[in-house]
Design a protein around this motif. Sequence first.
Motif, PDB file in Angstrom:
ATOM      1  N   VAL A 177       0.830  -1.201   0.000  1.00 24.69           N
ATOM      2  CA  VAL A 177       0.000   0.000   0.000  1.00 24.69           C
ATOM      3  C   VAL A 177       0.864   1.250   0.000  1.00 24.69           C
ATOM      4  CG1 VAL A 177      -1.726   1.283   1.291  1.00 24.69           C
ATOM      5  CG2 VAL A 177      -1.864  -1.200   1.159  1.00 24.69           C
ATOM      6  N   ARG A 178       2.014   1.171   0.654  1.00 27.98           N
ATOM      7  CA  ARG A 178       2.880   2.347   0.764  1.00 27.98           C
ATOM      8  C   ARG A 178       3.313   2.870  -0.597  1.00 27.98           C
ATOM      9  NH1 ARG A 178       5.326   0.354   6.017  1.00 27.98           N
ATOM     10  NH2 ARG A 178       4.346   1.783   7.462  1.00 27.98           N
ATOM     11  N   LYS A 179       3.321   2.002  -1.577  1.00 35.84           N
ATOM     12  CA  LYS A 179       3.648   2.447  -2.921  1.00 35.84           C
ATOM     13  C   LYS A 179       2.598   3.447  -3.418  1.00 35.84           C
ATOM     14  CE  LYS A 179       4.103   0.093  -7.262  1.00 35.84           C
ATOM     15  NZ  LYS A 179       3.240   1.080  -7.791  1.00 35.84           N
ATOM     16  N   ASP A 180       1.377   3.239  -2.983  1.00 39.44           N
ATOM     17  CA  ASP A 180       0.303   4.150  -3.407  1.00 39.44           C
ATOM     18  C   ASP A 180       0.217   5.404  -2.555  1.00 39.44           C
ATOM     19  OD1 ASP A 180      -0.321   2.349  -5.277  1.00 39.44           O
ATOM     20  OD2 ASP A 180      -2.110   1.563  -4.288  1.00 39.44           O
ATOM     21  N   MET A 181       0.706   5.320  -1.337  1.00 35.13           N
ATOM     22  CA  MET A 181       0.565   6.452  -0.410  1.00 35.13           C
ATOM     23  C   MET A 181       1.935   6.975  -0.024  1.00 35.13           C
ATOM     24  SD  MET A 181      -2.362   4.941   2.055  1.00 35.13           S
ATOM     25  CE  MET A 181      -2.182   6.219   3.259  1.00 35.13           C
ATOM     26  N   GLN A 182       2.249   8.169  -0.435  1.00 34.11           N
ATOM     27  CA  GLN A 182       3.554   8.726  -0.157  1.00 34.11           C
ATOM     28  C   GLN A 182       3.426   9.949   0.733  1.00 34.11           C
ATOM     29  OE1 GLN A 182       6.786   7.766  -1.260  1.00 34.11           O
ATOM     30  NE2 GLN A 182       5.715   5.845  -1.571  1.00 34.11           N
ATOM     31  N   MET A 183       4.556  10.405   1.233  1.00 34.72           N
ATOM     32  CA  MET A 183       4.518  11.535   2.152  1.00 34.72           C
ATOM     33  C   MET A 183       5.599  12.554   1.793  1.00 34.72           C
ATOM     34  SD  MET A 183       4.026  11.243   6.176  1.00 34.72           S
ATOM     35  CE  MET A 183       3.911  12.655   7.257  1.00 34.72           C
ATOM     36  N   VAL A 184       5.264  13.816   1.947  1.00 38.47           N
ATOM     37  CA  VAL A 184       6.239  14.896   1.784  1.00 38.47           C
ATOM     38  C   VAL A 184       6.336  15.602   3.121  1.00 38.47           C
ATOM     39  CG1 VAL A 184       6.765  17.057   0.601  1.00 38.47           C
ATOM     40  CG2 VAL A 184       5.693  15.200  -0.647  1.00 38.47           C
ATOM     41  N   PHE A 185       7.570  15.867   3.546  1.00 37.85           N
ATOM     42  CA  PHE A 185       7.742  16.354   4.911  1.00 37.85           C
ATOM     43  C   PHE A 185       7.973  17.853   4.977  1.00 37.85           C
ATOM     44  CE2 PHE A 185       8.749  11.942   4.777  1.00 37.85           C
ATOM     45  CZ  PHE A 185       8.201  11.435   5.926  1.00 37.85           C
ATOM     46  N   GLN A 186       7.803  18.364   6.197  1.00 35.15           N
ATOM     47  CA  GLN A 186       7.888  19.807   6.385  1.00 35.15           C
ATOM     48  C   GLN A 186       9.302  20.355   6.221  1.00 35.15           C
ATOM     49  OE1 GLN A 186       6.399  21.205  10.125  1.00 35.15           O
ATOM     50  NE2 GLN A 186       7.069  23.288   9.752  1.00 35.15           N
ATOM     51  N   ASP A 187      10.252  19.721   6.915  1.00 33.29           N
ATOM     52  CA  ASP A 187      11.575  20.317   6.989  1.00 33.29           C
ATOM     53  C   ASP A 187      12.415  19.908   5.789  1.00 33.29           C
ATOM     54  OD1 ASP A 187      14.013  21.287   7.536  1.00 33.29           O
ATOM     55  OD2 ASP A 187      14.175  20.459   9.543  1.00 33.29           O
ATOM     56  N   PRO A 188      12.671  20.819   4.869  1.00 34.36           N
ATOM     57  CA  PRO A 188      13.425  20.419   3.673  1.00 34.36           C
ATOM     58  C   PRO A 188      14.871  20.106   4.013  1.00 34.36           C
ATOM     59  CG  PRO A 188      13.025  22.766   3.636  1.00 34.36           C
ATOM     60  CD  PRO A 188      12.317  22.239   4.843  1.00 34.36           C
ATOM     61  N   TYR A 189      15.314  20.465   5.226  1.00 32.60           N
ATOM     62  CA  TYR A 189      16.710  20.216   5.555  1.00 32.60           C
ATOM     63  C   TYR A 189      16.908  18.826   6.140  1.00 32.60           C
ATOM     64  CZ  TYR A 189      17.375  24.913   4.212  1.00 32.60           C
ATOM     65  OH  TYR A 189      17.413  26.037   3.438  1.00 32.60           O
ATOM     66  N   SER A 190      16.060  18.417   7.060  1.00 28.95           N
ATOM     67  CA  SER A 190      16.302  17.121   7.688  1.00 28.95           C
ATOM     68  C   SER A 190      15.634  15.980   6.941  1.00 28.95           C
ATOM     69  CB  SER A 190      15.843  17.147   9.141  1.00 28.95           C
ATOM     70  OG  SER A 190      14.448  17.145   9.193  1.00 28.95           O
ATOM     71  N   SER A 191      14.868  16.269   5.903  1.00 26.90           N
ATOM     72  CA  SER A 191      14.166  15.151   5.273  1.00 26.90           C
ATOM     73  C   SER A 191      14.967  14.511   4.144  1.00 26.90           C
ATOM     74  CB  SER A 191      12.790  15.583   4.781  1.00 26.90           C
ATOM     75  OG  SER A 191      12.902  16.591   3.839  1.00 26.90           O
ATOM     76  N   LEU A 192      16.170  15.025   3.868  1.00 30.72           N
ATOM     77  CA  LEU A 192      17.024  14.380   2.873  1.00 30.72           C
ATOM     78  C   LEU A 192      18.326  13.955   3.533  1.00 30.72           C
ATOM     79  CD1 LEU A 192      16.595  16.894  -0.074  1.00 30.72           C
ATOM     80  CD2 LEU A 192      15.331  14.806   0.331  1.00 30.72           C
ATOM     81  N   ASN A 193      18.731  12.731   3.270  1.00 29.09           N
ATOM     82  CA  ASN A 193      19.953  12.198   3.855  1.00 29.09           C
ATOM     83  C   ASN A 193      21.170  12.951   3.309  1.00 29.09           C
ATOM     84  OD1 ASN A 193      22.062  10.656   4.788  1.00 29.09           O
ATOM     85  ND2 ASN A 193      20.976   8.733   4.485  1.00 29.09           N
ATOM     86  N   PRO A 194      21.914  13.652   4.178  1.00 27.46           N
ATOM     87  CA  PRO A 194      23.002  14.500   3.687  1.00 27.46           C
ATOM     88  C   PRO A 194      24.144  13.715   3.050  1.00 27.46           C
ATOM     89  CG  PRO A 194      23.042  14.363   6.073  1.00 27.46           C
ATOM     90  CD  PRO A 194      21.774  13.705   5.629  1.00 27.46           C
ATOM     91  N   ARG A 195      24.211  12.423   3.308  1.00 23.17           N
ATOM     92  CA  ARG A 195      25.305  11.606   2.792  1.00 23.17           C
ATOM     93  C   ARG A 195      25.008  11.004   1.429  1.00 23.17           C
ATOM     94  NH1 ARG A 195      29.123  12.617   4.801  1.00 23.17           N
ATOM     95  NH2 ARG A 195      29.608  12.541   7.008  1.00 23.17           N
ATOM     96  N   LYS A 196      23.781  11.162   0.964  1.00 29.26           N
ATOM     97  CA  LYS A 196      23.417  10.481  -0.275  1.00 29.26           C
ATOM     98  C   LYS A 196      23.267  11.494  -1.393  1.00 29.26           C
ATOM     99  CE  LYS A 196      22.353   6.353   1.516  1.00 29.26           C
ATOM    100  NZ  LYS A 196      22.460   5.034   0.991  1.00 29.26           N
ATOM    101  N   ARG A 197      23.676  11.064  -2.565  1.00 36.58           N
ATOM    102  CA  ARG A 197      23.455  11.923  -3.719  1.00 36.58           C
ATOM    103  C   ARG A 197      21.969  11.922  -4.049  1.00 36.58           C
ATOM    104  NH1 ARG A 197      28.530  12.562  -6.174  1.00 36.58           N
ATOM    105  NH2 ARG A 197      30.015  11.147  -5.231  1.00 36.58           N
ATOM    106  N   ILE A 198      21.544  13.009  -4.686  1.00 33.47           N
ATOM    107  CA  ILE A 198      20.129  13.146  -5.024  1.00 33.47           C
ATOM    108  C   ILE A 198      19.634  11.912  -5.779  1.00 33.47           C
ATOM    109  CG2 ILE A 198      18.442  14.556  -6.258  1.00 33.47           C
ATOM    110  CD1 ILE A 198      19.859  15.800  -3.793  1.00 33.47           C
TER     111      ILE A 198
END
Lengths: 338, 333, 311
Positions: free
Chosen positions: B89-110
Amino acid sequence: MTTELLNVEQLRTHFFTEKGTVTAVDDVSFTIHEGEIVGLVGESGCGKSVTSQSIMRLYDEYMVEYEGKIEFNGDNLLNYPIKKMQKIRGDAISMIFQDPLSSLNPVFTIGKQIAEPLMLHHKKSKKEAYERAVELLALTGIPSPEKRVHEYPHQLSGGMRQRAMIAVTLACEPRLLIADEPTTALDVTIQAQILNLMRDLNNKLQMGIIFITHDLGVVAELCDRVMVMYLGQIVEEADVKTLFEKPLHPYTRGLIKSIPQMTGERKSELSVIKGNVPSLTNKPKGCRFSTRCEFADEKCLEEMPPLKTHSDTKKVRCWHYEEIIAREEGGHVHASST
Amino acid sequence: MIQVRNMKKYYQAKKGLNKLKSGNTYVKAVDGVSFDLRKGETYALVGESGCGKSTTGRTLLRLHDATEGEAIYNGKDLFKLSNKEMNKVRKDMQMVFQDPYSSLNPRKRIGNILEEPLNIHNIGNKSERTDIVMEVMSKVGLQVDHYYRYPHEFSGGQRQRIGLARALVVDPKVIICDEPVSALDVSIQSQVINLLQSLQRDLGLTYLFISHDISVVRHISDRIGVMYLGNLVEEGYTDDVIENPKHPYTKALLSSVPLPDPNVQRERVILQGDIPSPLNPPSGCVFHTRCPFAMDVCKTTVPQSLNLAGNHTVRCHLHDEGITTEEKKVVNA
Amino acid sequence: MSTTSLSNIRKELKKEQRSLLFKRFLSNKLLLTGSFIMLFVVGVALIGPFFLNYTPYQMVVENRLSPPSAEHLLGTDNFGRDLFSRVVYGAQISLGVGLAVAVITSVVGLVIGLLASYYKTLDHILMRICDGLMAIPGILFAIALMAALGPQTQNVIIALSIVFTPHIARVVRSKALSIREETYVEAMRAQGASPLRIIFLHIAPNTISPLVVQATFIFADSIITEAALSFLGAGVPTPDPSWGNILYDGKLVIFNAWWMTVFPGIMIILAVIGLNFVGDGLRDMIDPHTKPRSKKKRVNLFRFNSQKARG
Ligand SMILES: Nc1ncnc2c1ncn2[C@@H]1O[C@H](COP(=O)(O)OP(=O)(O)OP(=O)(O)O)[C@@H](O)[C@H]1O
Ligand SMILES: Nc1ncnc2c1ncn2[C@@H]1O[C@H](COP(=O)(O)OP(=O)(O)OP(=O)(O)O)[C@@H](O)[C@H]1O
Ligand code: SF4
Ligand code: SF4
Ligand SMILES: [Mg+2]
Ligand SMILES: [Mg+2]
């Protein structure tokens, strides 16, 4: 006009960082009069806080250099020795911060924090100072202030803490109050309470207030006059009504148009200012807004426009604003019609 | 599309010294919320900080388990699915988070960040994944050469686009947007709002849009649910709720929004006091401690959800015809 | 967008990334200096043997304690063995022990720290064990272990690994605990990623920089500790040379053969300083946050100043 309180002239603030010198505030001039509330708006990182903290000279002196003049009561604050500056801070000029929890000291009671500067700056006795503290808390609308003076910051809610913080800053009856986003961390219903309070206090005490915010709505509700900042410079200055009715600078116009409105059409495409704010280390050569401005031409890219006086109450920093306005003659942009 | 019924989420309160005093105390973050999410619409949850908006979104995605209630999606109760079924089901339901800074892993390339959902859901092979990611990146207005960059090289607005792209790569039907524009500057905010709207138009997405900014909500949503202290106090079509609010809290909330127009003089309802703690919510109507119209019944009886005309529902005794006008005599005014 | 152009772009971007990395390396003075020192030390260990005229075990009794000369560059020890060749082979053993300990503790510590950060019960068990181990002074514990295991080079490695693993585990765990709360981890959970995937693919990379720093310190520490153990006679068994046991031998004759303590001493110092430089430099380089976030600092600044203002 009433008496002039603060007069900032061509203020420049340079920071020495490991990546070289960064000029966060670049040629900022304005005047604050007694009893008026002046809004300072702009996007994150445009130098609002640096401007206000420069007035207080709050940065460590070894990492910063100021240029220009900051006249308060006719004296240039930039020439004061640090000792004298400390006497002014929290006494004649005080400051409210965004985060009410970290700007109150958690280990002292609210009462002590209000009474302390009174005892220090005004040589009041402890008893007098505490009585005054209770009065001030009552003034800011905190219920049962006699009890609250003996409480610690963590025992208060966010809105109450901000009130307490206001009480602390009002303790010495400052002539100038600098409020750096005092309501940004609060909920709208609490923000409405605080804005009301600020307006009341301003009426009662007649001090000058510099109100820093990024919310144009708050400016429209509270302020008499507005200064719009972009990348370290003031790009437009006007009284509130004309600013919203007839913004002159392309940035201000874009900003006002891009906010979703509470009336009118919904679901439409919002107008946007394209691109991002450039970084301070990569500032455009001419007009600071030229990388995002739809009217930019050769001149804009090469030469920095001066802050030009358009009328008594209006100043604008743009080469072409008159032509831009003229082009849209007849159907001028009204704030709420978009 | 999704029917949420009587959803509750209680957090166990931190056991401090109080442990000795009482048994279990709970933070009633969400206390019996019901709403429908219809296909292709934007349903907005508004309310002040701590009222349980984010908790509602997270619980729907089973980021923590619901205490009670159900959420029907495709005829199945999300809260009763096994982990395996839920992951589908999670494939159908996604989430976008508030904090654009902490919601992306700083160690990973885009690129890696965006490919990860595809890896988790086992979609495509390596090069197909890259193609999907590149396509989504251009959809949200990122350049191809951003693929190898790290998150810290991006501004807040661009990061939020990346967050949105991460949600979009698995081709979801529903996106839960938890304050996606709150952390952004005004001029960037409008870029992201426009993007959200055009994506919805093009891809037929359904949004659960969580926000405390009422003018943004008014702009983007079809229907609005107003939350206060874990309760949904009013719900209806956006125009109805904004133009004609029924619940005293909604009225106060709307009148507190500062308008960017100095010429408008409004009658303001300024609420007294602060939001009570969800640890110990008021009895009866949760709003009665601050309500300018509070009556005696309000302190004792929990108002039921009342249907008004035009799919407008409200939880307030003022609109209950079973209560006589005398009883409606204002107590707190 | 055709696939060929895409793959071209991809290749070019990779190249660009590599040159950027190289530039960052060159601009990092600490890392550069540290790397040179380490290059020298490792060079001594690896290339040194080709220039030796003597084996480290070859005793020439009549040449005992002869000072540095053309024949014996660094002099000879109390058994008449060539000191230069002993220092070179000692480098192999000392560095080998240090590296082995650093690698073993990193791997084991990483796994323990990560698991402890994610699973509560496991955390209690593992961390109590670590606390217990850390409560005993490292060198005493190592001596005790060596006494139990017997004097052998592998046993030195085992003992030191047991002593140092808790340090790494602690560092990794505390970093992982804060990473766990980040929104991007929640985002991965929202995608349905399994706990192990989250731990090893998303949390682990973020613990690498404190881990690397800690590991270089442990590398340095184990060289010192091994030296200390050998110095106390509980380390690498004679006649194998290690910097530590050369020092141990030198201690007895320190007044008439300064070279026996000075040269291995210099090597130990060089290795330790070099490793510390490399550790600090690496931390600066790996960490992509180049800009510090100044917000917090400014508020604190005010508090500090306002306290001063209030007296
Ligand atoms: N102590 C400092 N050293 C170096 N640069 C600084 C320092 N303080 C602020 N800056 C820089 O000066 C610029 C302006 O910062 P400032 O805090 O004034 O922004 P602001 O307008 O208050 O933004 P916000 O709305 O986010 O509070 C920023 O780019 C910031 O990075
Ligand atoms: N993990 C948690 N453990 C305990 N209490 C929690 C937890 N998460 C949230 N809460 C509490 O639940 C209540 C609702 O929180 P929630 O995050 O849903 O609020 P919100 O409406 O999203 O607010 P905001 O606008 O500040 O994001 C709050 O009182 C909060 O303190
Ligand atoms: S000076 Fe030129 S670039 Fe700058 S705001 Fe005016 S028109 Fe735009
Ligand atoms: S039920 Fe009573 S207290 Fe609650 S909102 Fe209605 S009138 Fe106010
Ligand atoms: Mg600021
Ligand atoms: Mg939230």
